[in-house]
Enzyme design. Structure first.
Site, PDB file in Angstrom:
ATOM      1  CB  CYS A 100      -2.689   0.350   8.576  1.00 31.18           C
ATOM      2  SG  CYS A 100      -1.537   0.247   7.212  1.00 31.18           S
ATOM      3  CG  HIS A 120      -2.170  -0.711   1.144  1.00 25.39           C
ATOM      4  ND1 HIS A 120      -2.768  -1.342   2.213  1.00 25.39           N
ATOM      5  CD2 HIS A 120      -2.989  -0.921   0.087  1.00 25.39           C
ATOM      6  CE1 HIS A 120      -3.905  -1.917   1.827  1.00 25.39           C
ATOM      7  NE2 HIS A 120      -4.056  -1.677   0.522  1.00 25.39           N
TER       8      HIS A 120
END
Lengths: 446, 269
Positions: free
Chosen positions: B257, B163
């Site tokens: 996250c 990511h």
């Protein structure tokens, strides 16, 4: 275009997975969307990709093009729309030619990661003509460029590229050809709209070739001898390629004393088709019967007594005998361009106009019929010489595919410009006296 | 944020996840609460998403979607394991009067985990968006249209940095933590062009999730902070708060996250 906006293909940094693209093997899946077999180059397939997004700031476009280069793919950007603002998207259509037998899937999958998708191609729309000589509304109007239409998922090359016509698909949907409006028949399948129509722009010859040295398409400032030599080279090349040379001649060819040289060129087989008008044929015969053109002595350059009626007397004799060919049989005409054409069986079309005297029996006074007769003689023509003719040159230009090398010789630069403006952009203009041009051309070729 | 009531490593969808490595639930809870208090102390106001049994990764709210003012673009997850999260995320945003603008089906984009705004001083904000591993580049074009925001698409090339928020952490109007090795040649140029003063993270620092930090004002809440990086950041005027989130790293996520910023304004004008 790409280079102008400052990108250079990366020589390094194409990541290692790209190397795998060199190993392209297997069979091309031709059922894939967007994959078309090229009619002209049957060992290549054409693939169209669409790329949309923030292509410039994100360097996606250079990345995709680098991938194509790394894969050894020939490509062209056929449509480029660059976003104006930071939030506008850019869109690029990429056309690639890939050798048959290359497995495109790995490349396409990789390109898809970067947002490049195969263009979904659709068949062209067809409508049935319901009246003779009338096209269905929304008909596709042709250019003079090589064109293909997609029918039942298959690209079909259109036979006989000609501008301002319609495309008619055969009833069995296997063939497509250009058809002028007046020749449309009820029941014809006519292509509608632009979808499923592909036009191939001709590649301008690169490197040292015919007229590469000419900055402009019309030239009055170039060494004439060199130009004539280049034309001669092109005519030789066309003949070697098994193609025909078409000459379109105006009366000034005779007035300037070029008739004799043109006749020699016909006699020696350098002219395969002749298009002209009533005036050209008349003055050609006049010059060979009376030694005058419109009454002016071609030797002395002076008006001969009663000479202004010479061309009428010639027309009258041809009419009495029935045809130009009959005048030759009767021994009335013994030389000249028309004489050589008939003697060698070179087909010619004399197209009439409203100002014609006579006219000669060979002159076709129905202009639609004349254009059709000219049209019939166009296939196989590889080069056209437009000699001091405006109306016939433009009329011929309308009939010729853009692939026909066209040279427009006239003392007036406007003729060549006009020819280009009417869509015959392949025409190269040579501004000179046509008589001198023909003398030099005959000198080169004979 | 979403409490880690049901957090575990129940499947493997990134190189960090190993189902045989058990999560210590109590430790995870303690680490998460420590993160909450660090964020609160830094001045953040936290909203809560209810945990859902069977959705262990719901705790990673960064992937819930993109926020722009009161507009919410729900994520479309690549892996089926996480796809059911979207329903719960969307319900929360609807409950909180957000306008929901969904992405078309068939495109994947894993929310703020793969798209982070960077606003250089004097320049409009730009959404830096990662693609290839978890998000589609074509989704970036759609987001740009939906939100009226400029997007820079950068390709992520290392599956361990799957990511964007593992490789890129905007700090202020001049600086960002950047893991160059996460991007391809072109992505590096794009980021270098955008960020006036990038602070490079070395690959080993990136693999310790240093880049997965949360910035609240001038406080940077980091899962770990190598001395080298700490000196650079403190030299730039930031204060550093280290929150160990080792249990969450077992699932491939760290501080960033575990959060989704709601005070984001992307649109121009």
């Amino acid at each position: 275009m790409l280079l102008k906006v400052g990108f250079t293909p990366a020589r390094v940094g194409v990541d290692s997975w790209a190397l795998g693209l060199y190993r392209l093997t297997g069979q091309l899946r031709s059922h894939q969307f967007g994959v078309a077999h090229l009619g002209t180059v049957d060992h290549m397939v054409r693939v169209n990709l669409e790329l949309e997004g923030h292509l410039i700031d994100s360097l996606i476009l250079p990345k995709v093009l680098d991938l194509l280069v790394a894969a050894g793919v020939e490509y062209r950007l056929t449509d480029v729309t660059i976003g104006r603002t930071a939030t506008d998207l850019s869109r690029v259509l990429i056309e690639m030619d890939v050798p048959v037998g290359v497995d495109l899937d790995p490349l396409l999958e990789e390109l898809q990661v970067h947002g490049a998708n195969l263009c979904v191609e659709r068949d062209c729309a067809l409508a049935v003509a319901d009246t003779d000589g009338v096209l269905p509304s929304g008909f596709y109007s042709t250019t003079n460029l090589q064109t293909a239409v997609r029918v039942d998922g298959r690209w079909i090359e259109v036979i006989g590229p000609e501008m301002d016509c319609a495309v008619v698909v055969s009833a069995d949907r296997q063939l497509a050809r250009t058809v002028p409006m007046h020749r449309i028949r009820r029941g014809d399948l006519v292509v509608i709209g632009r979808e499923g129509v592909r036009v191939d722009a001709p590649d301008r010859p690169r490197g040292v070739s015919a007229f590469e040295f000419m900055g402009s398409d019309v030239s009055s400032e170039k060494p004439q001898a060199l130009l004539v030599r280049r034309v001669a080279d092109r005519l030789r090349a066309v003949r070697e390629a098994g193609l025909k040379v078409l000459v379109v001649a105006g009366p000034a060819v005779i007035h300037t004393g070029g008739g004799e040289d043109l006749a020699r060129l016909v006699a020696d087989g350098w002219v395969d088709v002749l298009f002209a008008g009533n005036g050209f044929a008349t003055h050609d015969i006049e010059s060979n019967v009376f030694g005058t053109s419109l009454g002016v002595s071609l030797d002395a350059g002076t008006q001969t007594e009663g000479g202004h009626s010479n061309h009428l007397r010639v027309i009258n004799e041809v009419r009495r005998l029935g045809s130009i060919a009959a005048t030759i049989d009767a021994g009335y005409v013994t030389k000249g361009v028309m004489y050589e054409c008939i003697r060698r069986g070179v087909p010619f079309v004399l197209a009439g106009s409203v100002r014609d005297d006579g006219p000669l029996p060979d002159t076709i006074t129905d202009v639609v019929e004349a254009a059709d007769r000219m049209r019939e003689l166009v296939p196989g023509v590889g080069a056209a010489l437009m000699l001091a003719s405006t109306l016939h040159a433009i009329a011929t230009g309308n009939l010729l595919p853009a692939s026909v090398e066209t040279f427009c010789v006239d003392i007036n630069m406007a003729v060549s410009t006009k020819l280009s403006d009417r869509g015959s952009q392949q025409a190269l203009g040579i501004v000179t006296d046509v008589g001198l041009f023909l003398r030099r051309l005959a000198g080169e070729l004979l | 944020m979403c409490p880690p009531d049901h957090f575990e490593v129940a499947y493997e969808i990134n190189p960090w996840m190993h189902t045989e490595v058990a999560v210590d639930g109590d430790l995870a809870r303690a680490q998460w609460e420590r993160l909450v208090s660090a964020l609160t102390e830094a001045g953040a106001v936290i909203e809560w998403l209810s945990p859902v049994r069977g959705l262990p990764d719901l705790v990673f709210t960064a992937n819930a979607g993109l926020v722009d003012g009161h507009v919410y673009v729900p994520a479309r997850f690549k892996n089926p394991e996480r796809q059911p999260e979207t329903e719960h995320d969307t319900a929360w945003f609807l409950d909180h009067q957000f306008t929901v603008k969904p992405l078309p089906e068939g495109l994947v984009l894993e929310g703020a985990g793969d798209a982070l705004p960077f606003a250089a001083r004097g320049r409009p904000p730009v959404l830096v968006a990662g693609y290839r591993i978890r998000s589609d580049v074509r989704a970036h074009a759609v987001v740009s249209r939906l939100l009226g925001v400029a997007v820079r698409s950068v390709e992520l090339v290392d599956p361990r940095l799957y990511h964007l928020d593992l490789a890129f952490c905007p700090l202020d109007a001049r600086r960002a933590l950047v893991v160059w090795a996460a991007f391809d040649h072109y992505g590096r140029k794009v980021v270098a062009d955008l960020v006036p003063e990038p602070i490079e993270l070395l690959p080993e620092e990136a693999f310790a999730f240093v880049g997965n930090s949360v910035v609240v004002g001038d406080v940077i809440i980091m899962p770990t902070c190598p001395v080298r990086v700490g000196r650079l950041l403190e030299g730039a005027g930031f204060s550093i708060e280290v929150c160990d989130v080792s249990e969450f790293i077992k699932a491939g996520g760290a501080c960033r996250c575990l959060t989704l910023a709601l005070d984001v304004r992307l649109s121009l004008g």
